[in-house]
Every structure is written in structure tokens, then in C-alpha cells.
Design a protein around this motif. Structure first.
Motif, PDB file in Angstrom:
ATOM      1  N   GLU A 126      -0.792  15.964  -7.300  1.00  0.00           N
ATOM      2  CA  GLU A 126       0.241  15.649  -8.294  1.00  0.00           C
ATOM      3  C   GLU A 126      -0.372  14.938  -9.486  1.00  0.00           C
ATOM      4  N   MET A 127      -0.026  15.391 -10.654  1.00  0.00           N
ATOM      5  CA  MET A 127      -0.528  14.730 -11.848  1.00  0.00           C
ATOM      6  C   MET A 127       0.557  13.847 -12.419  1.00  0.00           C
ATOM      7  N   ILE A 128       0.152  12.985 -13.345  1.00  0.00           N
ATOM      8  CA  ILE A 128       1.067  11.925 -13.758  1.00  0.00           C
ATOM      9  C   ILE A 128       2.326  12.501 -14.417  1.00  0.00           C
ATOM     10  N   SER A 129       2.198  13.626 -15.121  1.00  0.00           N
ATOM     11  CA  SER A 129       3.392  14.143 -15.793  1.00  0.00           C
ATOM     12  C   SER A 129       4.402  14.665 -14.778  1.00  0.00           C
ATOM     13  N   LYS A 170       0.818  -1.218   0.000  1.00  0.00           N
ATOM     14  CA  LYS A 170       0.000   0.000   0.000  1.00  0.00           C
ATOM     15  C   LYS A 170       0.856   1.275   0.000  1.00  0.00           C
ATOM     16  N   THR A 171       1.908   1.268   0.795  1.00  0.00           N
ATOM     17  CA  THR A 171       2.696   2.489   0.941  1.00  0.00           C
ATOM     18  C   THR A 171       3.432   2.866  -0.341  1.00  0.00           C
ATOM     19  N   GLN A 172       3.674   1.859  -1.189  1.00  0.00           N
ATOM     20  CA  GLN A 172       4.421   2.165  -2.415  1.00  0.00           C
ATOM     21  C   GLN A 172       3.517   2.368  -3.622  1.00  0.00           C
ATOM     22  N   ALA A 173       2.209   2.086  -3.427  1.00  0.00           N
ATOM     23  CA  ALA A 173       1.296   2.197  -4.564  1.00  0.00           C
ATOM     24  C   ALA A 173       0.935   3.656  -4.794  1.00  0.00           C
ATOM     25  N   VAL A 174       1.555   4.276  -5.792  1.00  0.00           N
ATOM     26  CA  VAL A 174       1.268   5.701  -6.040  1.00  0.00           C
ATOM     27  C   VAL A 174       0.752   5.948  -7.444  1.00  0.00           C
ATOM     28  N   TYR A 175       1.093   5.059  -8.395  1.00  0.00           N
ATOM     29  CA  TYR A 175       0.874   5.442  -9.795  1.00  0.00           C
ATOM     30  C   TYR A 175      -0.575   5.302 -10.232  1.00  0.00           C
ATOM     31  N   VAL A 176      -1.245   4.229  -9.802  1.00  0.00           N
ATOM     32  CA  VAL A 176      -2.652   4.081 -10.186  1.00  0.00           C
ATOM     33  C   VAL A 176      -3.457   5.260  -9.656  1.00  0.00           C
ATOM     34  N   ASP A 177      -3.185   5.619  -8.395  1.00  0.00           N
ATOM     35  CA  ASP A 177      -3.859   6.780  -7.822  1.00  0.00           C
ATOM     36  C   ASP A 177      -3.559   8.039  -8.632  1.00  0.00           C
ATOM     37  N   ALA A 178      -2.297   8.171  -9.027  1.00  0.00           N
ATOM     38  CA  ALA A 178      -1.913   9.366  -9.785  1.00  0.00           C
ATOM     39  C   ALA A 178      -2.633   9.401 -11.128  1.00  0.00           C
ATOM     40  N   PHE A 179      -2.752   8.235 -11.753  1.00  0.00           N
ATOM     41  CA  PHE A 179      -3.482   8.196 -13.025  1.00  0.00           C
ATOM     42  C   PHE A 179      -4.946   8.577 -12.810  1.00  0.00           C
ATOM     43  N   ARG A 207      -6.204  10.353 -10.427  1.00  0.00           N
ATOM     44  CA  ARG A 207      -6.279  11.761 -10.084  1.00  0.00           C
ATOM     45  C   ARG A 207      -6.134  12.607 -11.348  1.00  0.00           C
ATOM     46  N   THR A 208      -5.185  12.188 -12.208  1.00  0.00           N
ATOM     47  CA  THR A 208      -4.980  12.929 -13.447  1.00  0.00           C
ATOM     48  C   THR A 208      -6.259  12.929 -14.287  1.00  0.00           C
ATOM     49  N   PHE A 209      -6.911  11.765 -14.358  1.00  0.00           N
ATOM     50  CA  PHE A 209      -8.156  11.694 -15.142  1.00  0.00           C
ATOM     51  C   PHE A 209      -9.246  12.536 -14.513  1.00  0.00           C
ATOM     52  N   SER A 210      -9.329  12.505 -13.180  1.00  0.00           N
ATOM     53  CA  SER A 210     -10.446  13.248 -12.586  1.00  0.00           C
ATOM     54  C   SER A 210     -10.194  14.746 -12.699  1.00  0.00           C
ATOM     55  N   ILE A 211      -8.947  15.176 -12.531  1.00  0.00           N
ATOM     56  CA  ILE A 211      -8.666  16.614 -12.703  1.00  0.00           C
ATOM     57  C   ILE A 211      -8.925  17.016 -14.157  1.00  0.00           C
ATOM     58  N   SER A 212      -8.437  16.197 -15.100  1.00  0.00           N
ATOM     59  CA  SER A 212      -8.633  16.527 -16.520  1.00  0.00           C
ATOM     60  C   SER A 212     -10.113  16.562 -16.864  1.00  0.00           C
TER      61      SER A 212
END
Ligand SMILES: Nc1ncnc2c1ncn2[C@@H]1O[C@H](COP(=O)(O)OP(=O)(O)OP(=O)(O)O)[C@@H](O)[C@H]1O
Ligand SMILES: [Mg+2]
Lengths: 416, 367
Positions: free
Chosen positions: A367-370, A189-198, A200-205
Motif C-alpha cells: 500500500e502506498m501513501i495515496s 505498534k499495532t496502530q503504527a502504519v503511516y511511517v511505514d507507509a511513507f 514504503r512509498t519512498f522505497s517503491i518510488s
């Protein structure tokens, strides 16, 4: 004008279809020649770098290059629970010293650190205490230098890293890894960041796209229906932001939105709030900044389509008994679908890759994926992971294009 | 007026319209449209025809005056409540809908039940003979087909009144004639009242029960086609409809039915007196080229003049002669052609004559 010459007769009698095909071939060749400079440019500046990035997302040569002999031997090792043979230990000790002399060790150590934090230190610490002076075989000496060498898991990771091509970056970018039993499992769990970032990026976009549509569509309609002189004037206001750099505009929002900035001063002066409102370093700041930057795309895409729709349709619908609002929704809006689709697609895709605005106006949770791609490239020097994240971004973008195209037919749009 | 037995359906009373507060696009329009009639609005470009139609449809508001539908005032009714069918010049078929959906549109906004809609659309398609194209998009139809769909769409909800603004303007000549016939047929079959804007006078004459001639925002004359052609009320109508030999002069004498027009060259012409003709007023001759006899021995003709032949044009069924008469060139005569007829010679002096009932002395301008 005295009859047809023999040569003309000749042409008449050949197969007309052959002539047609030859003409088509000539046309195609001409089109191709005209497009060659552009093709070369695209190849050099777009297709090649992106291809390279894709390749990087599955390439992992650093470890093999540094310790080629060990890599070959490890290929035959079946993996845990047993340790590799003493021969492999000897080979590794020799390879490590050679790698340090060749200068390939640093890159390999960094690469290994991606698998397990601390691996880099392990490598550097080990090589510092080589060659061994104790006279013990390396299968005993290495675990003495660091007990991790006595753990089969360390060797398993070394073996995973020591291949030329790896799926690991693509897995990591989806918060997945290969477990000791070869199955693909989620990372901790502590290392899982990228799926969340994706996500988040989609929801912000998505949010930016919707806000732009709600704000931009009426403006485009106004521009398209005003008399030409007034609409040209307004159009300049829409286009002016394009004349200023993105960074300048984002910094301007920074000045406006900060706790003691212009907007907050006005809010407090007008008595609407007593405390400064949190307008930046949070999601709100990101949405405001990105909407401002991307709104012109939405307006222009819709304006281009609306300008081509004569007002007579609206009149016709009303004359047939439709309330003006019904006429607008059933006759006008459907005709602007290509504009809505193009605008949404443009804004959404540009949002996906946004970097400066969320970095300056966003907070820790925005934070967004880029930003993560840049982080991997610039700080972690993990080009493989950066490449893998980019690959997913490109795939998602293409998927979004396919959906939009299916729904509204972007490719039917005529600009201008 | 003729044919005014039926009750007025729409009444324009003292309608003025100005867009900018200074120039009047229509001025003091007073006319009635009778139930079931086919009325054409005819006039040169910019004479206010479209504006008049738009006021009726509700897209423009009159600056003053009132429009009545039956007994009730129509001015304030919004366009979508007027229940008036309208056909636009470029058809205005909705490109995002199929032919059938276009025709169903006025029904669906009136919340007609789906099943009933289907039947009505099928009947409308059959009426315009396009049932096989129901699922096409407008862009996939020819101009004439689109025109018919537009017509069906304006008729399907059974409005009492249908307005058309130059509906055939974009079609070629043959198709125009077919469509004119088609529209006329539908008018007779359905008995709806139609108001039809055109600037093609032959279209107006052949299709209409009555024609209103517009000029500078005023109605110059509103009458059945035959009256308009044979009994113009003023010089504008005489010159605008068909061809006219509009020699100008002063009224020298005027009794009850006939008047004498004195041309500047001293020649007098006797003809029927139009409304408003009085001794001493300036007036214009309304004389159709086909009413003039050429080198004929007709002792009963009150008017007999000499002219020089300037030009002879062969037109198949007739000859057109251009003459100089009484110092004016451009005097036109049409002579019916017969096979092997002897060609009139250029430069020859000819005698032309016509009876006093064949021409009319009308006021110089209508207002
Ligand atoms: N929306 C408007 N604003 C200002 N002036 C207008 C407007 N619409 C029409 N006009 C003016 O009103 C006058 C009459 O226009 P209208 O469209 O009624 O003419 P028309 O008889 O239909 O001509 P045409 O045969 O060319 O269609 C013209 O001089 C035109 O310039
Ligand atoms: Mg018009």
C-alpha cells in the motif's frame, strides 16, 4: 529630417534611469496582465484546494460545534487524575441532547472515534438513554449508563477533541500521539502504519525511478543519436502509451501478469517454470506496472536534453585520447545531468502519488501513501488525517525537489 | 617537388572513400605529409577536405588504400590511440568543464600524474595568454578565446600531428588574422606537423608550407603557395587560386618549354607550357590580372592584344579594369594606382600586353 523637435530634446534631458525604470514597470505590468487568467485558474483549482487541505489537517470543529458549552467548561478542567466537576456532566447531558436534535452529533461521534475506537458507540449509547429518568445527578447517572464516563481518560480525550485547532492529525500521520502527561510518544505498534507507509512509498518510488533511469536513458540516447526519420518513428512508440488511459494500461498488465495470464502461459509453455510465477499482487507487479506507466517521462526528459548535445563533443574527447566509454562518461553524461535530474524528479514525484496501479497490481504489503489518503477520505471520512498525510507528502516532495535542484539544476533545463 | 628533403611522416596511398558505395568522396589520394610542415587542404565546399581529415583522425575508415604513419599502417588504429591533436570548427570545448579542466582532459585520460598535469596546463595557458581565465566555463569566453583554448587542448599532450578543420571559420576578419598569426607562431615554436582545412585561399596561402587543392575528391595540385599561384598545373587550380583570365583554346604548337594557344577568334597566345600540354589538345590560359601591362610600350612582350574597356573599378591601391578581349568579356586587369593618375575612359580601345613567361598554358582539367 530637419533637426530634432523640442519634444525629443525634452526626453533626452530627463534622467535616463527613470525612463528605464518606467519601461521595466510597463513590461512587468504587461507580463502580469497576460498571466492573470492562468493565475486565477491556478488559484481556483490548485492553490485554494491545497490550502484548504492544509487547513483541514489542523482543524477540528466537529466536537466544539456539537457540544460548545461542555467544550468551554472543559477548557478550565486541569485534566486527570480528577474527574471534571458535576457541572460539566450536566452540561454534557444537555449538550448531547441538543446536538442530536441539531444533527451535529453524528459528525462529532465519528471524530471522537478517531481518538479511541468505541467512542462513537459510547456517545450514541449515552444519548439514547437521555434524558435521565432516575433523578440522580448526571455525575452519577452517566457513569451508570457507561462506566467509561467514570474514567478521567475518557474526559481527557473529549477535551482534546473539543478544540478548534489540533496538532493531533499531524501527529497521527507520523504515528505519534500526546500521552496523558502531555509528552509526544509513539502510538502502539499495532496502530503504527503511516511511517511505514511513507517509507514504503519512498522505497517503491525510488526503485521505480532507478528502473526507469536504467531502461530509459539508453533509449533516450538512441532516439537522440538516430537519424531524424527513424527516431521520429521510435518516438511515436514512446508517446503512444500517453494516448491510452492509465486504467486501461494497468488492467492490461493485470491480464498479462495474472497466474493464468499470457506471461505465465508463455513461461510454462517454454518450460522455464512449472508453476505459475507470482507476478502480481506483490511488489514485482507494482514495479512492473508503475515502470511501464512512468518510463515515457524519463525517456522524454532525457531526450529533450540529449537532442541539444552535438556529437562533436564525443569525437573531440576521443581525438584527445579518451576511450569512447571514458569520453561518454566524462563528457556526455555530465552534459545530460539536467535531463537525468528532471527525469528522476518527475518519475519520483509522480510515483509518490501513485494510486490505481499499486491498488490493482499490488498485494497487502504494497500500500502506498495515496491509497491511505484515499482510504481516510472515502471510507473513514477522516479529512483531517487525509489532509495531514497530504501535507507531509507535499513537504517531502518539496524537499526532494530541493535536493535534485541542488545536485543537477533542474531549473537550468530548457525544454525543446 | 620542392622542399621534399625531410622524410615523409604521414603517407596516403591510393585512398578511396565512399559513403554510399556509388559516389566517391575522395578518389585515389596519394600524398605525403612531411614532418614539421604546415599543410593546408584547400578546396570548394563538398570537395572532400573534412573527409580526408576524418580518415586521418580515425573517425572515418578509408574504403580502400592505406594510411601510413612513418612505416606503420594507421588504418586499423582506433582514433583514441592515434595520438593526434584535433581542433574542431566550433571548438567543441566541453561545456561541463572549466578552461583548465578542458586543457587537462587529454592529460588526465593518459593518466599523467596530477602535479605534472597542473604544470603542463599552466604552461599551456601561459602560451595562449589566458592564465587569468583558467576557472571560467567555455560559455563565458569570447570566440577567439575559445579558439585558443581549443588549440591549447590539442597541443598540451604534445602530439606529433595536429589537425584543424576550419578552426577560424566562425571568427570575424580581424580576429581571424590575429589567430592565423597565433597558430603560425605556435607551429614554428613547437615544430609540430599541422594539417589545416580551410576554404579561405588567402588563409591557405599566407600560413602554409604547402597547400593541397581539392576538387571532386581529388588532389588537383599539392605545392608551396608560390608555386600554386604562379605555376598552376591545371585550369581548376589557376581559376580557384586568385583571379585568372582563363581563355580557352587549342594548343597550336608546342616546343619544350613554350606552347602556342589558338583561341577560337583566331588569336594566338604564347606562354610557358604546363605538364601534359601537346599539340592539338584543348587547353586554358593561366594569366594573372596583375601581370598584364596596360597601354605600355613594351616591345619585348610576346603577346599584344586589343580590348574595349567595359568597366573601371577603383580599389584604392589599384584599379580594376574589365575588358572585352578577343570576343570574351570579363577579362580582368589590375593597374597599380598612383595619386592623380588619369582615369581610363569607358568604351575606349586599349592595348594590353604581357610576356611569354608571364602566362602559362595548362590542361583544361586535372584528371
Ligand atoms: N557522413 C556522410 N555520409 C554521406 N555523405 C557524406 C558524409 N559526410 C560527407 N559526405 C559527403 O561527402 C562529400 C565531401 O564532404 P566533406 O565534408 O569532406 O566536404 P568538405 O570539403 O569538408 O566541404 P566543406 O568545405 O563544406 O566543409 C560531400 O558531398 C558530402 O555530402
Ligand atoms: Mg568540411
Amino acid at each position: 529630417m530637419n533637426g530634432i523637435s523640442p519634444q525629443q530634446v525634452q526626453i533626452r534631458t530627463t534622467d535616463p534611469r527613470a525612463g528605464y525604470r518606467a519601461a521595466r514597470r510597463r513590461e512587468a505590468l504587461r507580463a502580469f496582465i497576460l498571466a492573470v487568467p492562468l493565475l486565477v485558474f491556478l488559484l481556483a483549482t490548485f492553490i485554494y484546494p491545497i490550502g484548504k487541505l492544509f487547513l483541514m489537517s489542523v482543524q477540528s470543529g466537529e466536537v466544539v460545534n456539537a457540544i460548545p458549552g461542555t467544550a468551554t467548561l472543559l477548557a478550565d478542567w486541569p485534566g486527570p487524575p480528577d474527574l471534571p466537576s458535576p457541572q460539566v456532566f450536566d452540561r454534557l447531558a444537555a449538550d448531547l441532547q441538543k446536538a442530536q436534535q441539531d444533527g451535529t452529533l453524528a459528525a462529532a461521534a465519528r471524530r471522537l472515534n478517531n481518538y479511541e475506537p468505541g467512542f462513537r458507540t459510547l456517545m450514541l449509547k449515552t444519548v439514547r438513554q437521555l434524558p435521565s429518568t432516575s433523578g440522580l445527578p448526571y455525575s452519577e447517572e452517566l457513569p451508570r449508563i457507561d462506566k467509561r464516563w467514570g474514567d478521567a481518560e475518557t474526559w481527557r480525550l473529549l477535551k482534546r477533541a473539543a478544540t478548534r485547532y489540533t496538532p493531533d492529525f499531524l501527529l497521527t500521520a507520523m504515528d505519534r500521539e500526546v500521552a496523558p502527561d502531555q509528552s509526544i510518544v509513539p502510538v502502539e505498534k499495532t496502530q503504527a502504519v503511516y511511517v511505514d507507509a511513507f517509507l514504503r512509498t519512498f522505497s517503491i518510488s525510488g526503485a521505480v525511478t532507478l528502473i526507469c533511469l536504467i531502461l530509459g536513458y539508453p533509449v533516450a540516447f538512441l532516439l537522440a543519436t538516430l537519424p531524424a526519420r527513424k527516431s521520429n518513428l521510435l518516438l511515436i512508440f514512446v508517446i503512444v502509451p500517453f494516448w491510452t488511459s492509465l486504467l486501461v494500461r494497468t488492467t492490461a498488465w493485470y491480464v498479462l501478469l495474472q497466474p493464468n495470464g499470457v506471461v505465465n502461459s508463455l513461461l510454462i509453455a517454454s518450460g522455464l517454470t512449472t508453476e505459475p510465477a507470482a507476478l502480481m499482487f506483490n511488489r514485482l507487479g507494482v514495479l512492473i506496472g508503475m515502470t511501464h506507466v512512468l518510463l515515457p517521462f524519463m525517456i522524454l526528459a532525457n531526450y529533450a536534453v540529449m537532442r541539444g548535445i552535438p556529437p562533436v563533443y564525443q569525437r573531440a574527447a576521443v581525438s584527445l585520447g579518451a576511450h569512447p566509454a571514458v569520453a561518454f562518461l566524462r563528457v556526455y553524461v555530465p552534459q545530460t545531468m539536467p535531463g537525468i535530474g528532471t527525469g528522476m524528479f518527475l518519475v519520483f514525484v509522480l510515483s509518490l502519488g501513485y494510486y490505481i496501479t499499486p491498488a490493482l497490481l499490488g498485494g497487502a504489503g504494497d500500500e502506498m501513501i495515496s491509497q491511505l489518503v484515499a482510504l481516510q477520505m472515502e471510507r473513514q471520512l477522516n479529512w483531517g488525517l487525509a489532509g495531514a498525510l497530504s501535507v507531509y507528502l507535499v513537504i517531502f516532495t518539496l524537499a526532494v525537489y530541493a535536493v535534485f535542484n541542488r545536485l543537477v539544476g533542474i531549473d537550468r533545463l530548457r525544454l525543446g | 617537388m620542392l622542399a621534399s628533403v625531410s622524410k615523409p611522416f604521414v603517407t596516403f596511398s591510393s585512398i578511396d572513400k565512399t559513403y554510399d558505395g556509388e559516389t566517391f568522396v575522395t578518389r585515389n589520394l596519394n600524398f605525403a605529409i612531411e614532418e614539421g610542415e604546415f599543410l593546408s587542404l584547400l578546396g570548394p565546399s563538398g570537395s572532400g577536405k573534412t573527409t580526408t581529415l576524418m580518415m586521418l583522425a580515425g573517425f572515418e575508415a578509408p574504403s580502400s588504400g592505406s594510411i601510413l604513419l612513418g612505416e606503420s599502417r594507421l588504418n586499423e588504429a582506433p582514433p583514441h590511440r592515434r595520438n593526434i591533436g584535433m581542433v574542431f570548427q566550433n571548438y567543441a570545448l566541453f561545456p561541463n568543464m572549466t578552461v583548465a579542466q578542458n586543457i587537462a582532459f587529454p592529460l588526465s585520460v593518459r593518466h599523467v600524474p596530477k602535479a605534472e598535469q597542473k604544470g603542463l596546463v599552466e604552461r599551456a595557458l601561459a602560451m595562449i595568454e589566458l592564465s587569468h581565465l583558467a576557472d571560467r566555463r567555455p560559455a563565458q569566453l569570447s570566440g577567439g578565446q575559445q579558439q585558443r583554448v581549443a588549440l591549447a587542448r590539442a597541443l598540451v599532450f604534445e602530439p606529433k600531428l595536429v589537425l584543424m578543420d576550419e578552426p577560424l571559420g566562425a571568427l570575424d576578419k580581424n580576429l581571424r588574422e590575429t589567430m592565423q598569426y597565433e597558430i603560425k607562431r605556435l607551429h614554428e615554436k613547437l615544430g609540430v606537423t599541422m594539417v589545416y582545412v580551410t576554404h579561405d585561399q588567402s588563409e591557405a596561402l599566407t600560413m602554409s608550407d604547402r597547400v593541397a587543392v581539392f576538387h571532386h575528391g581529388r588532389i588537383q595540385q599539392i605545392a608551396p603557395p608560390r608555386d600554386l599561384y604562379e605555376d598552376p598545373e591545371n585550369a581548376f587550380v589557376a581559376n580557384f587560386i586568385g583571379e585568372n583570365n582563363g581563355l580557352a583554346g587549342q594548343v597550336a604548337a608546342c616546343d619544350r618549354a613554350y606552347a602556342t594557344l589558338a583561341l577560337t577568334s583566331g588569336i594566338s597566345i604564347r606562354g610557358r607550357a604546363g605538364a601534359g600540354i601537346a599539340t592539338g589538345k584543348s587547353a586554358v590560359l593561366a594569366l594573372r590580372p596583375e601581370n598584364i601591362a596596360f597601354d605600355a610600350d613594351a616591345p619585348d612582350h610576346a603577346n599584344r592584344l586589343a580590348g574595349t574597356i567595359d568597366e573601371v573599378i577603383y580599389c584604392g591601391d589599384h584599379w580594376r579594369l574589365h575588358l572585352t578581349v578577343a570576343g570574351h568579356n570579363g577579362f580582368i586587369i589590375k593597374v597599380p594606382n598612383r595619386t592623380a593618375m588619369v582615369l581610363p575612359e569607358l568604351g575606349r580601345t586599349a592595348t594590353i600586353s604581357w610576356g611569354q613567361d608571364d602566362c602559362k598554358i595548362v590542361v583544361a582539367d586535372g584528371s
